[in-house]
Design a protein around this motif. Structure first.
Motif, mmCIF file in Angstrom:
data_model
loop_
_atom_site.group_PDB
_atom_site.id
_atom_site.type_symbol
_atom_site.label_atom_id
_atom_site.label_comp_id
_atom_site.label_asym_id
_atom_site.label_seq_id
_atom_site.Cartn_x
_atom_site.Cartn_y
_atom_site.Cartn_z
ATOM 1 N N GLY A 1 0.863 -1.177 0.000
ATOM 2 C CA GLY A 1 0.000 0.000 0.000
ATOM 3 C C GLY A 1 0.899 1.225 0.000
ATOM 4 N N SER A 2 0.374 2.373 -0.454
ATOM 5 C CA SER A 2 1.253 3.544 -0.443
ATOM 6 C C SER A 2 1.439 4.089 0.970
ATOM 7 C CB SER A 2 0.769 4.622 -1.416
ATOM 8 O OG SER A 2 -0.498 5.087 -1.063
ATOM 9 N N SER A 3 0.587 3.677 1.905
ATOM 10 C CA SER A 3 0.796 4.071 3.311
ATOM 11 C C SER A 3 2.177 3.639 3.789
ATOM 12 C CB SER A 3 -0.225 3.413 4.239
ATOM 13 O OG SER A 3 -1.481 3.412 3.675
ATOM 14 N N ASP A 4 2.628 2.474 3.281
ATOM 15 C CA ASP A 4 3.956 1.968 3.614
ATOM 16 C C ASP A 4 5.016 3.018 3.278
ATOM 17 O OD1 ASP A 4 4.805 -0.408 4.734
ATOM 18 O OD2 ASP A 4 5.284 -1.401 2.843
ATOM 19 N N LEU A 5 4.868 3.641 2.117
ATOM 20 C CA LEU A 5 5.883 4.592 1.641
ATOM 21 C C LEU A 5 5.861 5.880 2.451
ATOM 22 C CD1 LEU A 5 4.951 3.587 -1.879
ATOM 23 C CD2 LEU A 5 7.220 3.250 -0.885
ATOM 24 N N LEU A 6 4.667 6.276 2.906
ATOM 25 C CA LEU A 6 4.567 7.474 3.745
ATOM 26 C C LEU A 6 5.347 7.229 5.040
ATOM 27 C CD1 LEU A 6 0.725 8.112 3.253
ATOM 28 C CD2 LEU A 6 2.619 9.004 1.883
ATOM 29 N N GLU A 7 5.211 6.001 5.535
ATOM 30 C CA GLU A 7 5.930 5.646 6.754
ATOM 31 C C GLU A 7 7.436 5.590 6.517
ATOM 32 O OE1 GLU A 7 4.702 1.932 8.541
ATOM 33 O OE2 GLU A 7 6.468 1.999 9.847
ATOM 34 N N PHE A 8 7.849 5.009 5.386
ATOM 35 C CA PHE A 8 9.294 4.938 5.096
ATOM 36 C C PHE A 8 9.895 6.346 5.049
ATOM 37 C CE2 PHE A 8 8.667 0.899 2.265
ATOM 38 C CZ PHE A 8 8.301 0.172 3.372
ATOM 39 N N ALA A 9 9.188 7.257 4.401
ATOM 40 C CA ALA A 9 9.715 8.612 4.241
ATOM 41 C C ALA A 9 10.027 9.227 5.602
ATOM 42 C CB ALA A 9 8.710 9.477 3.475
ATOM 43 N N ILE B 1 -0.013 10.019 12.233
ATOM 44 C CA ILE B 1 0.266 8.723 12.875
ATOM 45 C C ILE B 1 1.707 8.283 12.622
ATOM 46 C CG2 ILE B 1 -0.294 6.256 12.812
ATOM 47 C CD1 ILE B 1 -3.244 7.057 12.448
ATOM 48 N N VAL B 2 2.144 8.348 11.357
ATOM 49 C CA VAL B 2 3.523 7.904 11.079
ATOM 50 C C VAL B 2 4.530 8.860 11.720
ATOM 51 C CG1 VAL B 2 2.941 6.622 8.977
ATOM 52 C CG2 VAL B 2 3.592 9.038 8.785
ATOM 53 N N THR B 3 4.151 10.116 11.873
ATOM 54 C CA THR B 3 5.028 11.106 12.508
ATOM 55 C C THR B 3 5.183 10.804 13.994
ATOM 56 O OG1 THR B 3 4.287 12.774 10.932
ATOM 57 C CG2 THR B 3 5.318 13.576 12.949
ATOM 58 N N GLN B 4 4.037 10.613 14.639
ATOM 59 C CA GLN B 4 4.011 10.329 16.071
ATOM 60 C C GLN B 4 4.787 9.042 16.401
ATOM 61 O OE1 GLN B 4 2.031 12.001 18.703
ATOM 62 N NE2 GLN B 4 3.439 10.684 19.817
ATOM 63 N N ALA B 5 4.703 8.061 15.513
ATOM 64 C CA ALA B 5 5.335 6.766 15.776
ATOM 65 C C ALA B 5 6.841 6.883 15.945
ATOM 66 C CB ALA B 5 5.002 5.787 14.646
ATOM 67 N N VAL B 6 7.455 7.907 15.314
ATOM 68 C CA VAL B 6 8.904 8.083 15.469
ATOM 69 C C VAL B 6 9.226 9.273 16.386
ATOM 70 C CG1 VAL B 6 9.395 7.038 13.222
ATOM 71 C CG2 VAL B 6 9.119 9.532 13.378
ATOM 72 N N SER B 7 8.223 9.695 17.178
ATOM 73 C CA SER B 7 8.370 10.849 18.079
ATOM 74 C C SER B 7 8.700 12.138 17.348
ATOM 75 C CB SER B 7 9.426 10.578 19.166
ATOM 76 O OG SER B 7 9.017 9.498 19.950
ATOM 77 N N ASP C 1 16.892 4.957 -2.923
ATOM 78 C CA ASP C 1 17.841 4.065 -2.254
ATOM 79 C C ASP C 1 17.636 4.096 -0.738
ATOM 80 O OD1 ASP C 1 20.136 2.397 -1.883
ATOM 81 O OD2 ASP C 1 21.255 4.201 -1.342
ATOM 82 N N LEU C 2 17.423 5.285 -0.194
ATOM 83 C CA LEU C 2 17.193 5.406 1.251
ATOM 84 C C LEU C 2 15.860 4.763 1.651
ATOM 85 C CD1 LEU C 2 18.445 9.066 1.743
ATOM 86 C CD2 LEU C 2 19.489 7.008 2.733
ATOM 87 N N LEU C 3 14.817 5.025 0.859
ATOM 88 C CA LEU C 3 13.504 4.442 1.174
ATOM 89 C C LEU C 3 13.587 2.913 1.141
ATOM 90 C CD1 LEU C 3 11.155 6.765 -0.948
ATOM 91 C CD2 LEU C 3 11.557 6.886 1.517
ATOM 92 N N ASN C 4 14.329 2.398 0.160
ATOM 93 C CA ASN C 4 14.438 0.950 0.026
ATOM 94 C C ASN C 4 15.227 0.310 1.177
ATOM 95 O OD1 ASN C 4 13.102 -0.404 -2.298
ATOM 96 N ND2 ASN C 4 14.029 1.318 -3.398
#
Ligand SMILES: *Cc1c(COP(=O)(O)O)cnc(C)c1O
Length: 369
Positions: free
Chosen positions: A95-103, A126-132, A252-255
């Motif tokens: 899902g593209s949600s995965d990529l939002l999280e990777f970024a 949500i993805v922001t909060q997860a990494v503080s 490369d970084l996302l991967n």
């Protein structure tokens, strides 16, 4: 249970409020014993998946004992042809949600800021909060992104900016000229994620001249990431597959944070087949345009205002607290999306369905009002 164990969860995770998805049909069936439920709550494609994708899935079921191609070669190759980019520019996601999280995982450290608009996609905070990280919400204009306000919210702590174009849940959009001026102006060391989950719908409704062809910008702006998904116009939401296009260096970084085999074998073959089924895509966007028209007409007739949308969904202002109305619709077997969690307590978001599904929703709404 050790209290200390629970307290040792990362602070960002402890403060997290999980994403609230649209109510599944099976859940409403269990709760109310209803049949013939329609779900217009998650912006799925009412035509379903492309027949070519379904054939590809059927042909691949014997192979499910094998791990998928972790590099996703065949799907990536199809995407390079579709977008005229290099393989090295693509990152595949569950899902593209995965990529939002990777970024965010790649670029955001505790205390860094991630910027997006008010009334924008719930996954960003949500993805922001997860990494503080610290989520910063720029004020919206007419329910949509206000790029000038967004620009003013950039600080030296900003690491990532999310722009959903069109935006979910409001269906609003920013035009190519304004968006490119914004991108040009943002410091080059800030990642700009252009979330184009509803690209095909928007492009069809707005036209090529004003809806930006952002992939062509990648040559000029190395800090841009474009995300797309097979969940919406391609009708493959249940398979979970999306992708990002960026500079090779960012890809490369996302991967690097991408888990191995994050896209499963059936999703890979289905998505590859879906890319070449342009006929299904065309039918999909035409049906959507007609359905949006049907809904807007009905809202006009009922004297309800709505937010003009270029997605496959629309937010209608019911003129009162929408939560009780949502419940009344459920009792009639119609699932839509309440959006109070987006600070829109008087709106309901409804996905565009088949003509008869739209009609059923309209009839239920009239009855409930
Ligand atoms: C639906 C949606 C996505 C993608 O969802 P996936 O199913 O994870 O691909 C991304 N962004 C927005 C704004 C969406 O509405």
């Amino acid at each position: 249970m050790s209290k200390r164990l629970i307290e040792r969860a990362a602070p960002g995770v402890r403060a997290l409020h999980p994403y609230q998805p649209g109510k599944p049909i099976s859940e409403l069936e269990r709760e109310l014993g209803l049949k013939e439920i329609i779900k217009l709550a998650s912006n799925e494609n009412p035509l379903g998946a492309s027949p070519a994708a379904l054939r590809a899935i059927a042909a691949a079921t014997n192979d499910v004992w094998l791990y998928p191609d972790g590099g996703g070669f065949a799907l990536k190759r199809a995407l390079t042809e579709l977008h005229q980019v290099e393989m090295s520019q693509i990152t595949l996601g569950n899902g593209s949600s995965d990529l939002l999280e990777f970024a965010v995982r790649v670029f955001v450290q505790p205390g860094d800021e991630v910027l997006y608009s008010q009334h924008s996609f719930a996954i960003y905070p949500i993805v922001t909060q997860a990494v503080s990280g610290l989520g910063v919400e720029a004020p919206a204009k007419d329910w949509g992104y206000d790029l000038a306000a967004l620009r003013r919210c950039i600080t030296d702590k900003t690491r990532v900016i999310f722009i959903a174009n069109p935006n979910n849940p409001t269906g609003t959009w920013v035009d190519g000229e304004g968006l490119e001026a914004f991108v040009r102006d943002v410091p080059k060391d800030i990642l700009i994620v252009l979330d184009e989950a509803y690209y095909d719908y928007a492009r069809h409704l707005i036209g090529d001249a004003r809806y930006p062809d952002t992939v062509s910008w990648l040559k000029r702006y190395s800090n841009v990431v474009i995300t797309r998904t097979f969940s919406k116009s391609y009708g493959l939401a249940g398979l979970r597959v999306g992708y990002a296009i960026s500079s090779p260096e960012v890809a490369d970084l996302l991967n690097r944070v991408r888990p191995p085999f994050n896209v499963n074998l059936l999703a890979l073959v289905a998505a590859e087949a879906a890319v070449s089924d342009t006929e299904h895509l065309h039918k999909t966007v035409e049906l959507n345009a007609a359905g949006l028209h049907q809904l807007m007409q009905a809202f006009d007739d009922m004297g309800l205002s709505y937010i003009p949308s270029v997605g496959n969904f629309i937010c209608v202002d019911v003129g009162r607290e929408a939560a009780p109305l949502y419940q009344l619709l459920l009792k009639q077997g119609v699932i839509v999306r309440p959006v109070a969690n987006y600070a829109m307590p008087k709106h309901l978001r409804v996905s565009v369905g088949l003509p008869e599904q739209n009609a059923k929703f309209i009839a239920a709404l009239k009855k409930s009002l």
